[in-house]
Scaffold this motif. Sequence first.
Motif, PDB file in Angstrom:
ATOM      1  N   VAL A   1       0.925  -1.147   0.012  1.00 45.08           N
ATOM      2  CA  VAL A   1      -0.118   0.280  -0.017  1.00 45.08           C
ATOM      3  C   VAL A   1       1.155   1.019   0.196  1.00 45.08           C
ATOM      4  O   VAL A   1       0.486   2.439  -0.410  1.00 45.08           O
TER       5      VAL A   1
ATOM      6  N   PHE B   1       5.353  -6.384 -15.769  1.00 42.88           N
ATOM      7  CA  PHE B   1       3.808  -6.830 -15.565  1.00 42.88           C
ATOM      8  C   PHE B   1       4.495  -7.988 -14.641  1.00 42.88           C
ATOM      9  O   PHE B   1       3.372  -7.918 -13.778  1.00 42.88           O
TER      10      PHE B   1
ATOM     11  N   GLY C   1       3.198  -6.039 -11.593  1.00 45.07           N
ATOM     12  CA  GLY C   1       1.489  -6.031 -12.035  1.00 45.07           C
ATOM     13  C   GLY C   1       0.570  -7.007 -11.874  1.00 45.07           C
ATOM     14  O   GLY C   1      -0.300  -6.937 -10.660  1.00 45.07           O
ATOM     15  N   THR C   2       1.094  -7.555 -12.087  1.00 46.75           N
ATOM     16  CA  THR C   2       0.753  -8.934 -11.889  1.00 46.75           C
ATOM     17  C   THR C   2       0.797  -9.960 -10.352  1.00 46.75           C
ATOM     18  O   THR C   2      -0.475 -10.268  -9.758  1.00 46.75           O
TER      19      THR C   2
ATOM     20  N   ALA D   1      -1.648  -7.569  -8.276  1.00 44.25           N
ATOM     21  CA  ALA D   1      -3.218  -7.417  -8.486  1.00 44.25           C
ATOM     22  C   ALA D   1      -3.624  -9.312  -8.123  1.00 44.25           C
ATOM     23  O   ALA D   1      -4.890  -8.964  -7.912  1.00 44.25           O
ATOM     24  N   MET D   2      -2.510  -9.378  -8.098  1.00 44.56           N
ATOM     25  CA  MET D   2      -3.261 -11.395  -7.446  1.00 44.56           C
ATOM     26  C   MET D   2      -3.143 -11.461  -5.671  1.00 44.56           C
ATOM     27  O   MET D   2      -4.222 -12.011  -5.629  1.00 44.56           O
TER      28      MET D   2
ATOM     29  N   LEU E   1      -6.248 -11.448  -3.791  1.00 40.30           N
ATOM     30  CA  LEU E   1      -7.030 -12.930  -3.567  1.00 40.30           C
ATOM     31  C   LEU E   1      -6.704 -13.862  -3.594  1.00 40.30           C
ATOM     32  O   LEU E   1      -7.497 -14.388  -2.454  1.00 40.30           O
TER      33      LEU E   1
ATOM     34  N   PHE F   1      -2.325 -22.265  -6.191  1.00 43.12           N
ATOM     35  CA  PHE F   1      -2.618 -19.978  -6.433  1.00 43.12           C
ATOM     36  C   PHE F   1      -1.234 -20.404  -6.689  1.00 43.12           C
ATOM     37  O   PHE F   1      -1.909 -19.527  -8.170  1.00 43.12           O
TER      38      PHE F   1
ATOM     39  N   SER G   1      -0.921 -21.789  -9.872  1.00 40.86           N
ATOM     40  CA  SER G   1      -1.259 -21.076 -11.172  1.00 40.86           C
ATOM     41  C   SER G   1      -0.620 -19.428 -11.423  1.00 40.86           C
ATOM     42  O   SER G   1      -0.251 -18.972 -12.790  1.00 40.86           O
ATOM     43  N   VAL G   2      -0.158 -18.808 -10.593  1.00 37.29           N
ATOM     44  CA  VAL G   2      -0.297 -17.746 -10.701  1.00 37.29           C
ATOM     45  C   VAL G   2       1.229 -18.054 -11.504  1.00 37.29           C
ATOM     46  O   VAL G   2       2.252 -16.556 -12.290  1.00 37.29           O
TER      47      VAL G   2
ATOM     48  N   LEU H   1       1.270 -18.725 -15.014  1.00 37.43           N
ATOM     49  CA  LEU H   1       0.070 -17.144 -16.103  1.00 37.43           C
ATOM     50  C   LEU H   1       1.426 -17.251 -15.698  1.00 37.43           C
ATOM     51  O   LEU H   1       1.655 -15.937 -17.251  1.00 37.43           O
TER      52      LEU H   1
END
Lengths: 188, 188, 188, 188
Positions: C101, C151, C154-155, C158-159, C162, C174, C177-178, C181
Amino acid sequence: MRQKDEGKAQDILRATLDEIQSVGLAGLSIEAVARRAGVATGTVYIYFKGKDALLDALYLHTKQTFAAFVVRDEGLPVRAAFTRLAKAYLDYIVEHNAEIVFMAQMANSPYVTEETRATAALGARPVALLLERGKAEQLLKDLDTRWMMEFLGGTARAMAPLAAGMSPERYAAFQESVATLCWDALKA
Amino acid sequence: MRQKDEGKAQDILRATLDEIQSVGLAGLSIEAVARRAGVATGTVYIYFKGKDALLDALYLHTKQTFAAFVVRDEGLPVRAAFTRLAKAYLDYIVEHNAEIVFMAQMANSPYVTEETRATAALGARPVALLLERGKAEQLLKDLDTRWMMEFLGGTARAMAPLAAGMSPERYAAFQESVATLCWDALKA
Amino acid sequence: MRQKDEGKAQDILRATLDEIQSVGLAGLSIEAVARRAGVATGTVYIYFKGKDALLDALYLHTKQTFAAFVVRDEGLPVRAAFTRLAKAYLDYIVEHNAEIVFMAQMANSPYVTEETRATAALGARPVALLLERGKAEQLLKDLDTRWMMEFLGGTARAMAPLAAGMSPERYAAFQESVATLCWDALKA
Amino acid sequence: MRQKDEGKAQDILRATLDEIQSVGLAGLSIEAVARRAGVATGTVYIYFKGKDALLDALYLHTKQTFAAFVVRDEGLPVRAAFTRLAKAYLDYIVEHNAEIVFMAQMANSPYVTEETRATAALGARPVALLLERGKAEQLLKDLDTRWMMEFLGGTARAMAPLAAGMSPERYAAFQESVATLCWDALKA
DNA sequence: CATGAATGAGTTTTCATTCAT
DNA sequence: TATGAATGAAAACTCATTCAT
């Protein structure tokens, strides 16, 4: 560090009172209060949360100082205690014009919290007790006590402005008249 | 000012009074007055030059309405006229709480012009005359007249809050008590 | 600065971070930081020159801690190192929400000096080297390196939200997966 | 009277955005906003209740404008719609830097009310629907939808700064790369 | 070094008054 | 006249920073 100085809170309360006397409650500004108290604007906010809190605190303080001034339980008989009380009322009001003006302005203002109003009311207990003693001894009319108290306060407030500039002698006589007048009004 | 709607000026005066009762003189804003009166802010300025002028006008208006309500010279003997007066005072104060609050707040405010204060004082002449008649007839104590007037006003103001919510019968008795109390206080 | 208690400087940095997470950078006050750190306001100024310096120091510290956490050059082959990196990113972000943050709020703020920005950038060198190795080995798309780094960051950012409250097992899946991805996105 | 001009509210929102871009959310002052918008300070308070409300409104407005810009349901097949979407994202972000900076600063600020957050979220529905269509047609990985959306937003945000100053041709290629990258990442 | 009261410049916000419509 | 949006000066309040203890 400077220790939080209770004297400074007093200065601010005093300055607020004086400022109100000179510009009125509606014209009161925190900056003027600070200037008069000899502190920075921000300092006021160290001692009081905000304008409302300052006024509320001042109201309570004034009411309590007033009660301390007026009430003195010396075990006198009713009539003597009554006269003493009436004179003390008048003394206070005459010597503390700023406080009286302030209390009058606050009485119907939304600045005073219910809590403060309740606390302030406690100071008046001894007066109520005196009046009830007078009724029990059948010296006073059998009227509602709150009633009689309002009458005493209202009368004193009404009379005080007239004492302005009186010589000590005239003032003593005036005080006597008012005390008599109050007694005559309430006596059985 | 006021070309068209005299009622609108009245609405604004009334709204000012009510607003002061609810937020105090210090919290009064023209916008709130306008909203309460059901007019636009700017309209207030058509009828009154500014805030000060509005309050000054309201003060004068209130004082005069009060005088008209209380004073009625019917050539009664002193005692009867006095009782009538005391009751009328009480009636007015009970029914016009907003006005009383307002006058208390204005008493020590710098809003009222000297001229208005002087004009307002004229309304009280008949009361002064009655008291002087009483003194001349040796029915009343030989005290300063202004004095006695303050006493009457102060007492009535002090008593009025106690009348809140009384039944008509109780109120009549209360009124009688207050009138007697005033008379007892001032009678020779 | 800092003569005595290095731990106190840490407390202040930590408190700043937490405070920003709860009230935002715009709502940050030194007094709140001090209170949270359990020190006096003035103490903050012993360890840091001022608010700007505090934030600048915190920014650098955070970036460097982040780099130390994420980067570990173990001489793994590209694909394995990439997967390790992606997972470490996610781990960091999930466990250090306050830091994330904070970095987001600082990114476009005028608090960070150019010097600090430059120094902070150095921490990311190893990541850049890994990506360039991947491109040299034709395992990754021939895209701009800064590009790919943004990238990945940021990814991950963003993830991360979750992952909140996931069980360890679900979280492992998870994470997998990330990582896949990211790899799929960048692979040649 | 001047009619309350919705254009003026727009001016103020725009000025706020620009001001934040140049001094940051933490450095924002209403006076600066007013000056930039070409109105008096007080005017800002006619259109917005206060600073918080202004920022909240700006957040909602920005989110909605963004959604309107990006979303266009043209009944395209999944892959084509996806590419269109990715490019539109990028276009928006590149052309609306101030808005992006603002949204990033607000994302973790306590300025945004829950209500606004909820309303803003509605704008993203069409994107969710597209992704779900893609999953149903087995073109996309079977991952959580919110997940994928965060990924798209995060990626676009991460990529956009890199497009600064690109020639139209390079930008077109860049856009293509990003769209492919996103698709590769999410495709089954 | 540590403290936290004090400062006062700067910010937000209010509100009497004006003025275009 | 009547309106209420617009103004801007003034007021309330905050907060980074200093400094006496």
